[in-house]
Design a protein around this motif. Structure first.
Motif, PDB file in Angstrom:
ATOM      1  N   GLN A   6      36.621 -20.464 -37.838  1.00 50.66           N
ATOM      2  CA  GLN A   6      36.793 -19.239 -38.005  1.00 50.66           C
ATOM      3  C   GLN A   6      35.641 -18.079 -37.690  1.00 50.66           C
ATOM      4  O   GLN A   6      34.819 -18.254 -38.331  1.00 50.66           O
ATOM      5  N   ARG A   7      35.903 -17.498 -36.500  1.00 52.62           N
ATOM      6  CA  ARG A   7      35.017 -16.424 -36.172  1.00 52.62           C
ATOM      7  C   ARG A   7      35.191 -15.246 -37.312  1.00 52.62           C
ATOM      8  O   ARG A   7      36.130 -14.709 -37.781  1.00 52.62           O
ATOM      9  N   VAL A   8      34.189 -14.933 -37.788  1.00 55.49           N
ATOM     10  CA  VAL A   8      33.926 -13.998 -39.236  1.00 55.49           C
ATOM     11  C   VAL A   8      32.924 -12.966 -39.030  1.00 55.49           C
ATOM     12  O   VAL A   8      31.996 -13.080 -38.338  1.00 55.49           O
ATOM     13  N   SER A   9      33.039 -11.783 -39.513  1.00 50.72           N
ATOM     14  CA  SER A   9      32.272 -10.743 -39.727  1.00 50.72           C
ATOM     15  C   SER A   9      31.474 -10.795 -40.934  1.00 50.72           C
ATOM     16  O   SER A   9      30.400 -10.497 -40.863  1.00 50.72           O
ATOM     17  N   GLN A  10      32.254 -11.668 -41.847  1.00 50.22           N
ATOM     18  CA  GLN A  10      31.567 -12.061 -43.012  1.00 50.22           C
ATOM     19  C   GLN A  10      32.159 -13.107 -43.748  1.00 50.22           C
ATOM     20  O   GLN A  10      33.453 -13.133 -43.595  1.00 50.22           O
ATOM     21  N   ALA A  11      31.454 -13.762 -44.524  1.00 53.79           N
ATOM     22  CA  ALA A  11      32.051 -14.956 -45.321  1.00 53.79           C
ATOM     23  C   ALA A  11      31.026 -15.293 -46.292  1.00 53.79           C
ATOM     24  O   ALA A  11      29.937 -15.264 -46.146  1.00 53.79           O
ATOM     25  N   GLN A  25      28.144 -11.844 -39.744  1.00 51.91           N
ATOM     26  CA  GLN A  25      28.763 -12.224 -38.247  1.00 51.91           C
ATOM     27  C   GLN A  25      28.318 -13.879 -38.220  1.00 51.91           C
ATOM     28  O   GLN A  25      27.207 -14.381 -38.207  1.00 51.91           O
ATOM     29  N   GLY A  26      29.338 -14.744 -37.627  1.00 50.45           N
ATOM     30  CA  GLY A  26      29.264 -15.954 -37.342  1.00 50.45           C
ATOM     31  C   GLY A  26      30.390 -16.744 -37.453  1.00 50.45           C
ATOM     32  O   GLY A  26      31.573 -16.317 -37.254  1.00 50.45           O
ATOM     33  N   LEU A  27      30.167 -18.031 -37.955  1.00 56.32           N
ATOM     34  CA  LEU A  27      31.234 -18.947 -37.855  1.00 56.32           C
ATOM     35  C   LEU A  27      31.552 -19.537 -39.471  1.00 56.32           C
ATOM     36  O   LEU A  27      30.577 -19.949 -40.124  1.00 56.32           O
ATOM     37  N   LEU A  28      32.556 -19.638 -40.058  1.00 53.41           N
ATOM     38  CA  LEU A  28      33.072 -20.228 -41.001  1.00 53.41           C
ATOM     39  C   LEU A  28      33.525 -21.646 -40.579  1.00 53.41           C
ATOM     40  O   LEU A  28      34.449 -21.869 -39.744  1.00 53.41           O
ATOM     41  N   VAL A  29      32.932 -22.809 -41.079  1.00 55.65           N
ATOM     42  CA  VAL A  29      33.202 -24.019 -40.757  1.00 55.65           C
ATOM     43  C   VAL A  29      33.716 -24.677 -41.671  1.00 55.65           C
ATOM     44  O   VAL A  29      32.938 -25.202 -42.609  1.00 55.65           O
ATOM     45  N   LEU A  30      34.947 -25.123 -41.882  1.00 53.79           N
ATOM     46  CA  LEU A  30      35.611 -25.904 -42.902  1.00 53.79           C
ATOM     47  C   LEU A  30      35.690 -27.474 -42.201  1.00 53.79           C
ATOM     48  O   LEU A  30      36.275 -27.552 -40.968  1.00 53.79           O
ATOM     49  N   VAL A 134      36.197 -12.502 -43.974  1.00 52.62           N
ATOM     50  CA  VAL A 134      36.832 -11.391 -43.107  1.00 52.62           C
ATOM     51  C   VAL A 134      36.788 -12.006 -41.735  1.00 52.62           C
ATOM     52  O   VAL A 134      35.884 -12.277 -40.918  1.00 52.62           O
ATOM     53  N   ASN A 135      37.833 -12.674 -41.324  1.00 51.38           N
ATOM     54  CA  ASN A 135      38.407 -13.371 -39.948  1.00 51.38           C
ATOM     55  C   ASN A 135      38.396 -12.020 -38.869  1.00 51.38           C
ATOM     56  O   ASN A 135      39.094 -11.250 -38.951  1.00 51.38           O
TER      57      ASN A 135
END
Length: 145
Positions: A6-11, A25-30, A134-135
């Motif tokens: 998921q491209r996120v502004s924060q996670a 900003q970055g990627l959430l990787v499940l 935040v996707n």
């Protein structure tokens, strides 16, 4: 390996009420290792993630990678991505790697990511985690290698 990015502004990911990892900003990787996966599979997946052009350029087109935008990676193990829901109402997980192999591949993926990318945060393999994000877009992409 199965993954959902998921491209996120924060996670962030919390374990027992404490933040274990957080990115802007970055990627959430499940990520889920399956029984047939190897370090080669892991390398191919990481290479794909780092170069995948899903961030906007100046013209608003998805044309930049997480490396291009100097974004973070938040890598979270999630064996439930291997769920088989087609027979009955209770998911089966027979295609997932056994826990020892899954943890070994997860650790390998994270260690390799840290060698190739400056911002890498994680959860903890096998832990009960609460993931917040935040996707951005929203952009959600499943990948299976």
């Amino acid at each position: 390996m199965k993954t959902v990015i998921q491209r996120v502004s924060q996670a962030s990911v919390c374990i027992d009420g404490h933040i274990a990892g957080r990115i802007n900003q970055g990627l959430l990787v499940l990520i889920c290792a399956e029984a047939t996966d190897t370090e080669t599979t892991s390398d191919r997946l990481l290479n794909k993630l780092l170069k995948l052009r899903i961030f906007s350029d100046e013209a608003g087109k998805m044309n930049r990678s997480v490396q291009d935008v100097e974004g973070g990676l938040l890598i979270v193990s999630q064996f439930t991505l291997a769920a088989d829901v087609w027979s009955g109402n209770r998911p089966g997980f027979s295609s997932a790697a056994d826990p020892k192999t899954g943890e070994k591949l997860y650790d390998y993926f994270v260690d390799t990511a840290r060698k190739l990318h400056p911002i890498v945060e994680t959860g903890s393999f096998g832990a009960n985690m609460q993931v917040s994000l935040v996707n951005d877009g929203p952009v959600t992409i499943p990948i299976q290698l």
